[in-house]
Scaffold this active site. Structure first.
Site, PDB file in Angstrom:
ATOM      1  N   HIS A 112      -3.104   6.756   4.161  1.00 45.96           N
ATOM      2  CA  HIS A 112      -1.252   6.958   3.471  1.00 45.96           C
ATOM      3  C   HIS A 112      -1.152   8.425   3.440  1.00 45.96           C
ATOM      4  O   HIS A 112      -0.973   8.324   1.555  1.00 45.96           O
ATOM      5  CB  HIS A 112      -0.768   5.350   3.040  1.00 45.96           C
ATOM      6  CG  HIS A 112      -0.678   3.779   3.801  1.00 45.96           C
ATOM      7  ND1 HIS A 112      -1.421   4.071   4.933  1.00 45.96           N
ATOM      8  CD2 HIS A 112      -0.427   3.096   3.717  1.00 45.96           C
ATOM      9  CE1 HIS A 112      -1.266   2.749   4.991  1.00 45.96           C
ATOM     10  NE2 HIS A 112      -0.595   1.985   4.156  1.00 45.96           N
ATOM     11  N   CYS A 127       0.846  -0.975  -0.158  1.00 50.68           N
ATOM     12  CA  CYS A 127       0.252   0.566   0.150  1.00 50.68           C
ATOM     13  C   CYS A 127       0.545   1.314  -0.107  1.00 50.68           C
ATOM     14  O   CYS A 127       0.378   2.173  -0.934  1.00 50.68           O
ATOM     15  CB  CYS A 127      -0.984   0.339   1.221  1.00 50.68           C
ATOM     16  SG  CYS A 127      -0.016  -0.314   2.996  1.00 50.68           S
TER      17      CYS A 127
END
Lengths: 370, 370, 370, 370
Positions: free
Chosen positions: A259, A160
């Site tokens: 993120h 990710c």
């Protein structure tokens, strides 16, 4: 819609690790998909034999409810014969079981799109961020030849935190030529660690400056993804990125999803592109997934933010259903050439959305009918 | 203790901006100080005329209670005549009033140790991180000469995010020679913005990738602090650090106290020092403040953490009463030479503790009796 | 201090479950205790054979460091022969092992002060909140007689959320006679669930309106604690509180330490005491532990807050080292007589501090020399 | 759609306080409304003269973007002549300006649906929770007669924490007759305080057991809302609820959106309804807004949760777009008859959604054409 047209029939698909965090996201992405139809669910032996609703009782942590057409589906063990009618299997398995299970499914002639890390480093398996390098799937015929399957293969998607940065890096490289150095500092959401994952005592009013294996993944995955594929389609051209140096600092922060990554980058090209050129390049970046027009592709691969304090995870992570990436604060770097901030939704484009989009691209390009 | 010895009488000190976030920290640091005695408190006109307890009612946000010997002290407006008996005045003023007020106090022959940013860039004012460059106070005689005072001067301390990184950078420079490049990524606590400061709606489940003016401060303050002072003690030697390039990404994270900073650094020296050499250097770093033995100096200037996931703000920020800095995860950087993580307590060594320690050093070195 | 006086020698004590969350608190409370000396540590078989520092590596989550005199102590399995020289054993065991282990220790003639829930309901075991009902230890001779031991017994302390409310309820009952109805709503800290305990995905930006078994514990523990002990010291007088009705709503909130509880209470006495009478009663409440002057007793059993928005967990939980309770917002209740807010530190007076204070009281009252 | 049909033309509406937190929610609710068309925006004089996008620059804190058809609309001062063509004006004004501004708009013959508290206590103004008491709008003809307007009136909606509880209380009262006593403990989201609202330093790792004026609002608003309207439609029948006693404890918790409320309730009816009867009643509760079928009405007024730990704010607040309320943990109360947990979305049904649904009901019932 003409229901008699075979060409319009949905492809049956399965999900491995269906009860886990990533698996739940697969369920939501696939429950109303225009091309795929959820036909089989696999999980650990403790879930096998239950309905999906029973199997995730107390563990369904999504804001959307369990899709009504999925709640009563049976959950099987992750054995290929339960998935025989599936054209594609999506894997949200943990890295423990993922290795042997995904290989067994491939050998059983199933096409596996996996979010697990196990086959990312495999020289025969493409590591595909759908907004960056779907051309890496050209190795699939060779993969099948080498492992001795007719239709079975494995396609992986990236970690990710890698996913977020390679999208703008690809845009820059495509426009301005090879990159020289990249330094990235991540501030990663807790959902990246699965459930139960991060203890609240470790992260409330805190930052943890370490995520096991994460820095290494960013450093080498970036090179594989940004590298090409050899002209004979039998190997990836890692050497193409030999001179690219990447360094990552990875941190866990008290954020649910999304993120954040602060990136400084320098180019080989001299003079380096200006801030305005970089902004234009990022805003205009268009990917093959968008050109083909696959279902899950975002309208904009990169959303460029001009506000001085954006993107921010809580406000921007769900933009475009989390299928694109957000870039902001593009400015000169006193040490490198350019610096900016990236936000990507780790549970969407950073996980299930990547796998699904990869399969959509594979379908559009004919890899699912070979 | 001999109570008759004049040399042992405590010096009377005052606090400007006494009701604010930094001011409250000054109160706590000074209430039981062995060398200083709180004698006068200044705040805005809305607080003037009240007792300190009345003035901070509903705004005292410290875990420790208001010291009993301070609660009933009167609060004055920030006018020098109320502070006439003070040998030293600590300023926790906001940057709005700080400029003219601190100058007026200096002209009234008061010695000002200020946490405000206004005079940090002044070529006559030392910018002193007490664990790094107390020698910059050698410019004070020249400052007094230039502004025409006999005893009045201004000493500033650094921005909270600069303070954390210059301590290890100083240690490295002292041991391994000039640094070449520094890239720093901050994850800063909300208390750095004062009270009420950051809205909870902006930071809960979120990261804000922007703090006004912060990146610039880190980039130039580092050069002034790490630079020397010219031999005639009339100016700072900025040119000494001309080749040092610093780039900062600054972020606000949902942490109460404690700034985390991920640092990558390269040295001029080739070959660069090894990870082990760097660790040893940091752990052994000893500062003048410690050698003199001033009251607020930490036992260790740098606490080196060997655990893979430390330091962390919630657990490590109060170590040594927040007077030192914490460094961990020292390792090779694929792009620079070395990378590591720094944690410093922004409300202690990053603010009030620095001012107080600067005054303690000034006292020990005779600057308060000139 | 005269080191030769046998009466001043410290009593050797042990800790069971020494590596867990509560165990770590016991270590900190006992490492520098004036009357007790840590002599033996017990934990699970996976920790046995290691030093304490090794056993808690990566799991020591306290702000204070591992006491230097404890770090190198060996960790044993929880078998009584390793604790033979201990006068007292403190148990921070989970409820799984606590039942048989604590009984085995008692049978081996060890005096056990336990934070576990297992023996709280036992009609022979006192359930003692040290600021409320240390007189319940008068049953210990009968307990020993019944289980056939000479010195071995078990004393339990209460659930963390019960502890907070029974202190002010005891004060009110002592002054104004029997209570009639109590409704309590808790907002409990995550540390109450141990480590790793609550998943961050469950509690960040969230409230969980359920804690397994907690409401029942508050409802019946309150009756046992506030009830008396029969005159022949062979049983607790539950019937004394037969008419007291208690109802609890229990919630988990994103707070590290400190349980908040909103309490509405009605009295049997008519007219009910006024708000001012209640405040006076709470502020003046003095307990036997304070009168004896045991080491861990707080200066004030109840700190009464007059500010309109206090107590608050982050600011007030560490007041008096968390050994007392905080009460604020005492006001009339339109439905009951009086309502107020209680804050107690669940890891201190709500856990280890209660056990240690119970042992201190037992020592002072001679129960450790019988 | 037939564009020529006057009956299908959208009604023009305006928003007062359009740049604030509640105003932004009004914009999102109205931008694509099937019956209403945003025609005029009002804000403070500092915003007047700007486009809406300019006026909210840096203050737009919604996950959805500014609707493209609103971004370029001009912002006016809150003067009635700018809103002359509006059939309805929604007010998200702060209580400071709301009093005189809303009255001036009413006198200018505008129909005002206000989220502000100012006219909630007015004996001529209905205080309407759309899922509870839309019949209170029957007082509007009398209100207009008394204030001397032909079309202008003011309808208010309730405080966000009142709104959550009156929906299930209404359901219970309708089915089981008058309620006797209600005790409610709130755990309220930070968005309830607007922006910037709650300082992050006050709420991170904390609970604040006080919200100014909130407990009083819950206590009396509940009586007005649950009470009837007199048969001559000239007054509300407060006396009907004279015997209902309500007591509230209000707390602020670190949650973005979604107010949790723990409720204990007793009935006049003896024997009290059973837990199963109460659950059935709540699940089946159907409101006039649903029967009419207004646009913003939720499919279910009350979503009954059977899981032991639900509802939870983060997971359940956006269910049905936040237009209904969530109830869970229905169980017996040892002190009252029944206890349960309520979750309502304070920025949706607790604020803008209530105002808009009230206007939809008013439209359906003919109040906008009188």
């Amino acid at each position: 819609m003409s229901s008699s047209s075979a060409s319009q029939a949905k492809l049956k698909v399965g999900v491995l690790g269906a009860t886990g965090t990533v698996g739940q996201r697969f369920i939501l992405q696939l429950a109303e998909h225009p091309q795929f139809e959820l036909a089989a669910l696999g999980a650990s032996s403790s879930s096998a034999g239950k309905t999906y609703a029973q199997a995730v009782e107390g563990r369904w942590k999504q804001i959307r409810r369990i899709p009504s057409n999925v709640a009563q589906m049976p959950v099987y063990e992750c054995q290929a014969h339960h998935f025989a009618e599936c054209a594609v299997v999506f894997s949200g398995l943990d890295s423990g079981p993922a290795g042997p299970v995904e290989d067994a499914f491939r050998k059983a002639e199933l096409r596996v799109f996996s979010n697990a890390k196990n086959y990312r480093t495999d020289p025969l398996c493409p590591l595909v961020v759908p907004l960056v390098n779907p051309d890496h799937m050209e190795i699939l015929p060779y993969q099948k030849q080498q492992v001795g399957t007719k239709t079975g293969f494995i396609v992986t998607n990236a970690n990710c935190s890698t996913t977020g940065i390679v999208v703008p890096l690809k845009a820059l490289e495509e426009k301005f030529g090879p990159l020289d150095r990249v330094l990235v500092n991540t501030m990663q959401a807790i959902s990246g660690a699965g459930y139960p994952g991060v203890s609240s005592l470790d992260i409330l009013d805190n930052v943890v400056p370490y995520i096991s294996g994460e820095e290494e993944k960013i450093e080498w995955e970036t090179a594989k993804i940004l590298g090409g594929i050899k002209s004979d389609k039998t190997a990836f051209d890692y050497h193409e990125q030999d001179e690219l140096k990447v360094s990552a600092h990875c941190n866990r922060v008290p954020v649910i999803d999304g993120h954040m990554e602060c990136v400084s980058v320098s180019f080989k090209q001299r003079p380096a592109p200006s801030v305005e050129e970089v902004k234009k390049c990022l805003a205009e970046f268009t990917t093959e997934a968008q050109k083909i027009g696959v279902h899950s592709a975002p309208a904009q691969a990169i959303t460029l933010h001009e506000e001085k304090d954006r993107p921010q995870p809580r406000i921007d992570r769900d933009w475009q259903n989390g299928a694109g990436v957000n870039v902001g604060r593009v400015r000169e770097c006193p040490v490198f050439d350019i610096k900016f901030v990236v936000l990507s939704n780790n549970v969407m484009i950073g996980a299930a959305t990547s796998s699904v989009m990869n399969a959509e691209i594979a379908l559009a390009k004919g890899y699912l009918s070979q």
